[in-house]
Scaffold this active site. Structure first.
Site, short mmCIF file in Angstrom:
data_model
loop_
_atom_site.label_atom_id
_atom_site.label_comp_id
_atom_site.label_asym_id
_atom_site.label_seq_id
_atom_site.Cartn_x
_atom_site.Cartn_y
_atom_site.Cartn_z
N LYS A 198 24.18 39.73 22.56
CA LYS A 198 22.78 40.18 22.67
C LYS A 198 22.00 39.28 23.63
O LYS A 198 21.33 39.73 24.54
CB LYS A 198 22.08 40.16 21.30
N ARG A 203 15.94 42.66 11.80
CA ARG A 203 17.20 42.28 11.17
C ARG A 203 17.26 42.68 9.70
O ARG A 203 18.25 42.41 9.04
CB ARG A 203 17.30 40.76 11.24
N ARG A 237 30.75 28.52 22.26
CA ARG A 237 29.50 28.70 23.01
C ARG A 237 28.75 27.39 23.26
O ARG A 237 28.71 26.50 22.43
CB ARG A 237 28.58 29.64 22.23
N ARG A 245 24.70 24.84 19.36
CA ARG A 245 23.78 25.12 18.27
C ARG A 245 24.32 24.58 16.95
O ARG A 245 25.51 24.61 16.70
CB ARG A 245 23.58 26.65 18.14
N ARG A 254 27.16 33.84 8.50
CA ARG A 254 26.19 34.67 9.24
C ARG A 254 26.68 36.10 9.36
O ARG A 254 25.90 37.05 9.30
CB ARG A 254 25.91 34.07 10.63
P1 AP5 Z 1 25.61 35.44 22.85
O1 AP5 Z 1 25.07 36.32 23.92
O2 AP5 Z 1 25.02 34.08 22.71
O3 AP5 Z 1 25.63 36.21 21.45
P2 AP5 Z 1 24.42 36.73 20.52
O4 AP5 Z 1 24.71 38.15 20.17
O5 AP5 Z 1 23.11 36.42 21.13
O6 AP5 Z 1 24.72 35.86 19.22
P3 AP5 Z 1 23.79 34.87 18.37
O7 AP5 Z 1 24.70 33.88 17.70
O8 AP5 Z 1 22.66 34.33 19.17
O9 AP5 Z 1 23.28 35.87 17.31
P4 AP5 Z 1 22.64 35.55 15.97
O10 AP5 Z 1 22.13 36.89 15.67
O11 AP5 Z 1 23.51 34.95 14.94
O12 AP5 Z 1 21.67 34.32 16.28
P5 AP5 Z 1 20.10 34.26 16.51
O13 AP5 Z 1 19.83 33.18 17.45
O14 AP5 Z 1 19.56 35.61 16.78
O15 AP5 Z 1 27.20 35.32 23.10
C1 AP5 Z 1 27.99 34.47 22.30
C2 AP5 Z 1 29.06 33.77 23.17
O16 AP5 Z 1 29.99 34.74 23.63
C3 AP5 Z 1 28.51 33.07 24.42
O17 AP5 Z 1 29.21 31.88 24.60
C4 AP5 Z 1 28.80 34.08 25.55
O18 AP5 Z 1 29.04 33.38 26.77
C5 AP5 Z 1 30.06 34.77 25.04
N1 AP5 Z 1 30.10 36.19 25.42
C6 AP5 Z 1 29.06 37.08 25.43
N2 AP5 Z 1 29.47 38.29 25.82
C7 AP5 Z 1 30.82 38.19 26.06
C8 AP5 Z 1 31.82 39.11 26.50
N3 AP5 Z 1 31.54 40.41 26.78
N4 AP5 Z 1 33.10 38.66 26.63
C9 AP5 Z 1 33.41 37.35 26.35
N5 AP5 Z 1 32.50 36.43 25.95
C10 AP5 Z 1 31.21 36.84 25.79
O19 AP5 Z 1 19.60 33.83 15.04
C11 AP5 Z 1 19.88 32.54 14.52
C12 AP5 Z 1 19.28 32.39 13.13
O20 AP5 Z 1 17.84 32.55 13.21
C13 AP5 Z 1 19.71 33.44 12.09
O21 AP5 Z 1 20.91 33.08 11.46
C14 AP5 Z 1 18.49 33.45 11.14
O22 AP5 Z 1 18.52 32.36 10.27
C15 AP5 Z 1 17.32 33.28 12.10
N6 AP5 Z 1 16.76 34.56 12.57
C16 AP5 Z 1 16.74 35.01 13.86
N7 AP5 Z 1 16.14 36.23 13.94
C17 AP5 Z 1 15.78 36.55 12.66
C18 AP5 Z 1 15.15 37.69 12.07
N8 AP5 Z 1 14.76 38.75 12.81
N9 AP5 Z 1 14.96 37.68 10.73
C19 AP5 Z 1 15.33 36.64 9.96
N10 AP5 Z 1 15.93 35.52 10.45
C20 AP5 Z 1 16.16 35.49 11.79
MG MG Z 2 21.51 35.14 20.65
#
Ligand code: AP5
Ligand code: MG
Length: 209
Positions: free
Chosen positions: A9, A84, A123, A156, A167
């Protein structure tokens, strides 16, 4: 953009934001910035983020309500990691209605579980510009240094195998039902996130174009 942790994402939203000149609103990035800055929101969010749970709906809905009221969000924005929960999706529906905005696309980026774990545990992210890297799929030219801005690459706190699996289970229980909220609304699409990053990007551009 919907999808489990590691689906891509953030990677894709960042590129789409750059190509089309529209802001990327990542609740994860905003919450991490709040934790780092030690704000009231950051203090409240910290425990949930460290335990891999979700931050409360009122906090994230508040953050998004403030952010989409900013001048750069008048026409268009990308939501990355929000909504979410079904309650967040309902709150978003009301916020958009009030502002006479509508959702153009809900795009679910899908990915196999083991690939998600491998992606997240490999990552790193630039502390300077936020560019993402991966130990296998996107290596920086110089270890630990961002190709784009020369900043230091960081990992992270929630990116280890145990927390990733937690997660993913939170995603299955609380976020997967949000897909049903949108599936029948007409703007829902799925993109195969197992493809090469560039191919995923092309698929997304074809939808958003
Ligand atoms: P990346 O693009 O970083 O993946 P992502 O989908 O953004 O994954 P996240 O870990 O950021 O998602 P998340 O939902 O757990 O975390 P968030 O920060 O939102 O890609 C991952 C890796 O893969 C990278 O190294 C990339 O290079 C590689 N990659 C990408 N595409 C690829 C491909 N096609 N092929 C190969 N490699 C690839 O949330 C963190 C925390 O915040 C949550 O756990 C929660 O506690 C809180 N939070 C955030 N939003 C909310 C909400 N709305 N409500 C409640 N709590 C929330
Ligand atoms: Mg992300």
């Amino acid at each position: 953009f919907m999808g489990p942790p590691g689906a891509g994402k953030g990677t894709q939203a960042r590129q789409i934001a750059e190509k089309y000149g529209i802001p990327q609103l990542s609740t994860g990035d905003m919450l991490r910035a709040a934790v780092k800055a030690g704000t009231d929101v950051g203090r409240k969010a910290k425990a949930a983020m460290e335990s891999c749970g979700l931050v409360t709906d009122d906090i994230v809905v508040g953050i998004i309500a403030d952010r989409i009221s900013a001048a750069d969000c008048k026409k268009c924005f990308i939501l990355d990691g929000f909504p979410r929960t079904v309650a967040q999706a309902q709150a978003l529906d009301s916020m958009l209605l009030e502002r006479k905005l509508k959702i153009d696309h809900v795009i679910d980026i899908t990915c196999d579980t083991e690939a998600l774990v491998a992606r997240i545990t490999g990552r790193s992210t630039c502390a300077g510009c936020g560019e993402g890297y991966h130990t296998e799929h996107k290596k920086p030219k110089k270890a630990g240094v961002c190709d784009k801005c020369g900043g230091t690459l960081t990992t992270r706190a929630d990116d280890n195998e145990e927390t990733v699996r937690n997660r993913l289970s939170v995603y299955d229980q609380q976020t997967a039902p949000v897909i049903d909220h949108y599936r029948h609304k007409g703007a829902f699409k799925t993109v195969d996130g197992m493809q090469e990053m560039d191919t995923v990007f092309k698929n997304l551009c074809a939808i958003i174009g």
